[in-house]
Motif scaffolding. Structure first.
Motif, PDB file in Angstrom:
ATOM      1  N   ARG A  24       0.835  -1.793  -0.115  1.00  0.00           N
ATOM      2  CA  ARG A  24       0.478  -0.201   0.286  1.00  0.00           C
ATOM      3  C   ARG A  24       0.767   1.287  -0.050  1.00  0.00           C
ATOM      4  O   ARG A  24       0.117   2.809  -0.471  1.00  0.00           O
ATOM      5  CB  ARG A  24      -1.216   0.104   1.277  1.00  0.00           C
ATOM      6  N   SER A  25       1.749   1.886  -0.211  1.00  0.00           N
ATOM      7  CA  SER A  25       2.851   2.553  -0.042  1.00  0.00           C
ATOM      8  C   SER A  25       4.115   2.293  -0.381  1.00  0.00           C
ATOM      9  O   SER A  25       4.249   1.068  -0.846  1.00  0.00           O
ATOM     10  CB  SER A  25       3.275   2.913   1.855  1.00  0.00           C
ATOM     11  N   LYS A  26       4.447   3.100  -0.698  1.00  0.00           N
ATOM     12  CA  LYS A  26       6.165   3.290  -1.090  1.00  0.00           C
ATOM     13  C   LYS A  26       7.364   3.138  -0.242  1.00  0.00           C
ATOM     14  O   LYS A  26       8.595   3.638  -0.310  1.00  0.00           O
ATOM     15  CB  LYS A  26       6.091   3.940  -2.224  1.00  0.00           C
ATOM     16  N   ALA A  86      -4.765   1.106  18.604  1.00  0.00           N
ATOM     17  CA  ALA A  86      -4.815   2.406  18.825  1.00  0.00           C
ATOM     18  C   ALA A  86      -4.644   2.478  17.118  1.00  0.00           C
ATOM     19  O   ALA A  86      -3.839   1.587  16.287  1.00  0.00           O
ATOM     20  CB  ALA A  86      -2.918   2.830  19.918  1.00  0.00           C
ATOM     21  N   TYR A  87      -4.550   3.658  16.959  1.00  0.00           N
ATOM     22  CA  TYR A  87      -5.074   4.360  16.015  1.00  0.00           C
ATOM     23  C   TYR A  87      -4.472   5.025  14.672  1.00  0.00           C
ATOM     24  O   TYR A  87      -4.630   6.135  15.172  1.00  0.00           O
ATOM     25  CB  TYR A  87      -6.547   3.824  14.919  1.00  0.00           C
ATOM     26  N   LEU A  88      -3.262   5.180  14.834  1.00  0.00           N
ATOM     27  CA  LEU A  88      -1.979   6.462  14.061  1.00  0.00           C
ATOM     28  C   LEU A  88      -2.176   6.136  12.858  1.00  0.00           C
ATOM     29  O   LEU A  88      -2.079   5.951  12.314  1.00  0.00           O
ATOM     30  CB  LEU A  88      -0.530   5.930  15.557  1.00  0.00           C
ATOM     31  N   LEU A  89      -2.116   8.230  12.916  1.00  0.00           N
ATOM     32  CA  LEU A  89      -2.105   8.505  11.362  1.00  0.00           C
ATOM     33  C   LEU A  89      -1.300   9.301  11.219  1.00  0.00           C
ATOM     34  O   LEU A  89      -1.101   9.921  12.081  1.00  0.00           O
ATOM     35  CB  LEU A  89      -3.374   9.670  11.677  1.00  0.00           C
ATOM     36  N   LEU A  90      -0.487   9.598   9.855  1.00  0.00           N
ATOM     37  CA  LEU A  90       0.122  10.547   9.468  1.00  0.00           C
ATOM     38  C   LEU A  90       0.169  10.157   7.550  1.00  0.00           C
ATOM     39  O   LEU A  90      -0.507   9.670   7.374  1.00  0.00           O
ATOM     40  CB  LEU A  90       1.910   8.920  10.312  1.00  0.00           C
ATOM     41  N   GLN A 107       2.378  11.122  -0.955  1.00  0.00           N
ATOM     42  CA  GLN A 107       1.681  12.116  -1.091  1.00  0.00           C
ATOM     43  C   GLN A 107       0.070  11.295  -0.505  1.00  0.00           C
ATOM     44  O   GLN A 107      -0.982  11.849  -1.358  1.00  0.00           O
ATOM     45  CB  GLN A 107       1.069  12.646  -2.475  1.00  0.00           C
ATOM     46  N   ALA A 108       0.216  10.577   0.630  1.00  0.00           N
ATOM     47  CA  ALA A 108      -1.183  10.475   1.145  1.00  0.00           C
ATOM     48  C   ALA A 108      -0.865  10.240   2.609  1.00  0.00           C
ATOM     49  O   ALA A 108      -0.072  10.231   2.764  1.00  0.00           O
ATOM     50  CB  ALA A 108      -1.745   8.954  -0.182  1.00  0.00           C
ATOM     51  N   PHE A 109      -2.115   9.494   2.998  1.00  0.00           N
ATOM     52  CA  PHE A 109      -2.425   9.903   4.415  1.00  0.00           C
ATOM     53  C   PHE A 109      -2.840   7.712   4.429  1.00  0.00           C
ATOM     54  O   PHE A 109      -3.286   7.693   3.876  1.00  0.00           O
ATOM     55  CB  PHE A 109      -3.705  10.027   4.950  1.00  0.00           C
ATOM     56  N   TYR A 110      -2.471   7.288   5.583  1.00  0.00           N
ATOM     57  CA  TYR A 110      -2.097   6.405   6.409  1.00  0.00           C
ATOM     58  C   TYR A 110      -2.762   6.080   7.921  1.00  0.00           C
ATOM     59  O   TYR A 110      -2.247   7.120   8.814  1.00  0.00           O
ATOM     60  CB  TYR A 110      -1.205   5.173   6.052  1.00  0.00           C
ATOM     61  N   VAL A 111      -2.783   5.071   7.880  1.00  0.00           N
ATOM     62  CA  VAL A 111      -3.526   4.624   9.548  1.00  0.00           C
ATOM     63  C   VAL A 111      -3.000   3.422   9.943  1.00  0.00           C
ATOM     64  O   VAL A 111      -2.949   2.264   9.220  1.00  0.00           O
ATOM     65  CB  VAL A 111      -4.650   5.186  10.045  1.00  0.00           C
TER      66      VAL A 111
END
Length: 251
Positions: free
Chosen positions: A47-49, A78-82, A88-92
């Motif tokens: 899902r990410s680079k 826990a759910y951590l947002l970054l 160029q995107a948000f992940y949890v």
């Protein structure tokens, strides 16, 4: 025997900080996370680079935003947002926290869409916090800020500005053309005459000259501006940015 080495040796052996006491403030402990789950690693790769090291660096530096309290979750999740500047995107990131400790093991990495499909939309101001905590540029933060609904402070400022514009649109300005004692033509403008909000003046600006205290107001305001007139050539008025209406004319 005294030597120059003594003060240097003394300075080097002197502690930089005094020993901690009961009153010494405690530094905030940084979180410690573990990437042990193969599922977490695979979800990151899919899902990410970001590399695993880059993800852990963001988390260990405390640059992720907590969306939940693990103490209130039955599995201490826990759910951590970054925000990932690479994607160029948000992940949890879901973390299985150790009870009562600032440690935990990563469970999986979700895209913003995956998280919101399961738990609902993320507050845009939380997204803004995550963006500001990342390596995003000031321009990126600024552009994202424009997409947010106005805050209460901005709404109050907007309301005050609209009130000011409305008052300015209703304000009556009187223009006085006169000749000075030396024969020079001059013009001054003075605002907010008495009776400007009366029904008669609302309907017809020429009724302004018949309002009580209008002549005295002209004298007082003219004196404040240092006007010494030999002859008044005319009085005109306008409301807001409207056209001038003749009140009195010397002709």
């Amino acid at each position: 025997m005294y030597t120059t080495a003594q003060p240097i040796r003394k300075r080097l052996t002197t502690p930089i900080l005094p020993p901690p006491t009961a009153d010494t403030p405690k530094l905030r402990a940084m979180p410690e996370y573990r990437l042990e789950s193969m599922h977490a690693i695979e979800s990151l790769i899919m899902r990410s680079k970001m590399t695993a090291d880059q993800l852990m660096e963001i988390l260990q530096a405390g640059r992720a935003i907590w969306l939940s309290n693990p103490e209130r979750h039955w599995q201490h999740r826990a759910y951590l947002l970054l925000y990932s500047t690479l994607d160029q995107a948000f992940y949890v990131v879901i973390v299985a926290c150790d009870p009562g400790k600032k440690t935990g093991s990563l469970v999986t990495v979700l895209t913003q869409q995956q998280y919101e499909n399961d738990r609902g939309a993320i507050c845009k101001y939380e997204l803004l916090r995550a963006l500001r905590s990342s390596d995003a540029t000031d321009e990126q933060v600024k552009q994202f800020r424009y997409t947010l609904a106005p805050s209460r402070r901005e709404l109050r400022s907007q309301a005050k500005w609209e009130e000011k514009l409305a008052a300015r649109a209703r304000r009556v300005t009187v223009v006085i053309d006169y000749v000075t004692l030396t024969g020079v033509f001059e013009r001054i403008e003075i605002s907010n005459p008495p009776g400007q909000d009366s029904e008669a003046v609302e309907a017809d600006l020429t009724c302004l000259v018949n309002q009580p205290g209008f002549a005295e107001w002209i004298d007082v305001e003219s004196a404040k501006k240092g006007v010494v007139a030999r002859e008044i050539l005319g009085l005109k008025a306008r409301r807001g940015n409207g056209e001038l209406v003749t009140l009195l004319s010397a002709a």
